[in-house]
Design an enzyme around this catalytic site. Structure first.
Site, mmCIF file in Angstrom:
data_model
loop_
_atom_site.group_PDB
_atom_site.id
_atom_site.type_symbol
_atom_site.label_atom_id
_atom_site.label_comp_id
_atom_site.label_asym_id
_atom_site.label_seq_id
_atom_site.Cartn_x
_atom_site.Cartn_y
_atom_site.Cartn_z
ATOM 1 N N LYS A 85 -4.059 103.572 30.378
ATOM 2 C CA LYS A 85 -3.821 104.236 31.665
ATOM 3 C C LYS A 85 -2.322 104.258 31.966
ATOM 4 O O LYS A 85 -1.527 103.541 31.352
ATOM 5 C CB LYS A 85 -4.564 103.490 32.770
ATOM 6 C CG LYS A 85 -4.070 102.072 33.021
ATOM 7 C CD LYS A 85 -4.815 101.407 34.168
ATOM 8 C CE LYS A 85 -4.277 99.996 34.411
ATOM 9 N NZ LYS A 85 -4.895 99.358 35.577
ATOM 10 N N TYR A 139 27.396 100.795 46.184
ATOM 11 C CA TYR A 139 27.138 101.029 47.604
ATOM 12 C C TYR A 139 27.087 99.730 48.396
ATOM 13 O O TYR A 139 26.473 98.743 47.977
ATOM 14 C CB TYR A 139 25.811 101.763 47.783
ATOM 15 C CG TYR A 139 25.808 103.168 47.261
ATOM 16 C CD1 TYR A 139 26.722 104.113 47.725
ATOM 17 C CD2 TYR A 139 24.876 103.568 46.307
ATOM 18 C CE1 TYR A 139 26.704 105.409 47.257
ATOM 19 C CE2 TYR A 139 24.841 104.871 45.824
ATOM 20 C CZ TYR A 139 25.766 105.789 46.305
ATOM 21 O OH TYR A 139 25.757 107.077 45.830
ATOM 22 N N MET A 146 20.866 105.453 42.150
ATOM 23 C CA MET A 146 19.819 106.320 41.633
ATOM 24 C C MET A 146 19.939 106.564 40.137
ATOM 25 O O MET A 146 18.935 106.586 39.417
ATOM 26 C CB MET A 146 19.832 107.659 42.376
ATOM 27 C CG MET A 146 18.698 108.587 41.957
ATOM 28 S SD MET A 146 18.681 110.146 42.865
ATOM 29 C CE MET A 146 18.194 109.594 44.492
ATOM 30 N N ARG A 204 -12.134 95.614 45.417
ATOM 31 C CA ARG A 204 -11.569 96.973 45.295
ATOM 32 C C ARG A 204 -12.729 97.922 45.009
ATOM 33 O O ARG A 204 -13.663 98.020 45.785
ATOM 34 C CB ARG A 204 -10.517 97.013 44.184
ATOM 35 C CG ARG A 204 -9.271 96.179 44.458
ATOM 36 C CD ARG A 204 -8.145 96.471 43.471
ATOM 37 N NE ARG A 204 -8.592 96.711 42.111
ATOM 38 C CZ ARG A 204 -7.801 96.709 41.040
ATOM 39 N NH1 ARG A 204 -6.506 96.479 41.184
ATOM 40 N NH2 ARG A 204 -8.272 96.939 39.838
#
Length: 382
Positions: free
Chosen positions: A41, A274, A322, A140
């Site tokens: 998956k 940053y 990013m 779940r």
């Protein structure tokens, strides 16, 4: 023919030889009659579903497992047609008809799903392969014990009508990665009880299964007819409490690498990235690594993520951006293009996915799975 050079900016090297060895290790951990479902998956936990599926089958896996039907249908469309493929995360309106046509094993956790699969079977004129999922305590997906008799009874009626074949009974463990957690034994007791009810009612499953990676590695009493290793196939330890990958006989399959894009000397007191959360305390050199959170490098590892550069493990300096982050090279001046290894097996001094998980306060599953499509996969050992 000229070979394509490896990507320079960044690449995830996927060692299929290691993956095959991991499957053989897992095979050795279970009894000869127990089948292995390699879970592929989420694009094989970020490693590439099709190539990893084929490598796992080559090494002796018997089944493949996916979460969504679209993942399973993609395997069928790519030519994997002669092995069982199970998918378990269905939502109303999903393509049950395509799943039936493709011969998928489709998980059913409640009456709405059984009704949709019955309708799809009527429409296609074919018998659906379904596996009934029991919620034994994870909370779940899966059918609660109180609702189990109704689901089993209706599944038997659909089977008598030729609409479905119940091929499996299954569940999922909540705390198998925590040794001796009392919930595991409790879940196994509930599972055995729900199996007994279904079988006494007349269900004759091909497989009964509950074991994930940690249970495959450590809980033989949970193996039943089939085990479903996921992260262990990719050589990552399911949890530090169970041991390192090496201690479990596994080898990490993915190595994440980039190339240093720039090296420059800066003075003391120079802010980096940053917010200036990192400021140099002396004259030093900075190296720019062209990978960022858009590629899956966790921003939560800002100031903590380890990177091997030119034989020395450095730390992310300041915030991960990013597309890039910076490491303080401590005055060293490697050439631009020098390899920066974020993680790998760890046997050449490089950090591991587990190291990054610690740095980002998460689990190693997330570290490998989140590596994005912008990072090319380079396959080794094909």
């Amino acid at each position: 023919m000229t070979e394509t050079p490896p990507p320079r900016r960044a690449r995830a090297e996927i060692d299929l030889g290691a993956l095959r060895a991991n499957v053989r290790t897992l095979r050795a951990r279970v009894a000869p009659h127990v089948r292995i479902m390699a879970v592929v998956k989420a694009d094989a936990y970020g490693h590439g579903a099709l190539r990893c599926a084929r490598a796992a089958l080559d090494a002796g896996a018997d089944w493949l497992g996916t979460a969504t039907p679209h993942e399973a249908l993609a395997l069928r469309a790519a030519g994997i047609t002669d092995v069982p493929v199970m998918c378990w995360l269905w939502t109303p309106g999903d393509p049950w008809d395509q799943g039936i046509e493709a011969g998928l094993d489709m998980s059913v956790s409640g009456m709405w799903a059984l009704e949709e699969v019955r309708e799809a079977a009527r429409a296609t004129g074919k018998t659906a392969r379904v596996q009934l999922k029991a919620d034994t305590g994870l909370g779940r997906n899966g059918c609660q014990p109180a609702d189990w008799p109704e689901l089993v009874g209706e599944a038997l009626k659909a089977e008598a009508d030729g609409l479905v074949k119940v091929t499996g009974l299954w569940s999922h463990l909540a705390c198998a990665d925590e040794p001796h957690h009392p919930s595991t034994a409790a879940q196994l007791d509930v599972f055995r009880s729900m199996l007994a009810h279904a079988e006494e009612a007349g269900i004759r499953p091909e497989v009964r299964h509950i074991a994930n990676s940690p249970a495959t590695l450590t809980l033989p009493e949970a193996h039943f007819d089939l085990v479903r290793p996921g992260i262990a196939v990719y050589g990552v330890s399911p949890s530090p409490e169970l041991g390192t990958s090496a201690e479990l006989g596994l080898r990490p399959v993915m190595s994440l690498k980039g190339s240093i894009a720039l090296v420059k000397r800066v003075p003391a007191g120079h802010g980096v990235s940053y917010g200036h959360h990192y400021v140099t305390d002396a004259e030093t050199t900075l190296g720019l690594v062209p990978l960022g959170y858009a590629d899956g490098v966790p921003r939560h590892a800002s100031g903590r993520g380890p990177v091997l550069v030119d034989g020395t493990v450095r730390t992310v300096a300041g915030r991960v951006a990013m597309d890039q982050f910076v490491v303080d090279l401590g005055g060293d001046e490697p050439e631009p293009g020098t390899e920066a290894v974020l993680f790998g097996p760890g046997d050449r001094g490089e950090p591991t996915a587990e190291d990054w998980a610690v740095a980002a306060d998460t689990i190693a599953y997330e570290i490998v799975t989140r590596i994005g499509a912008r990072v090319p996969r380079v396959y080794l050992g094909e």
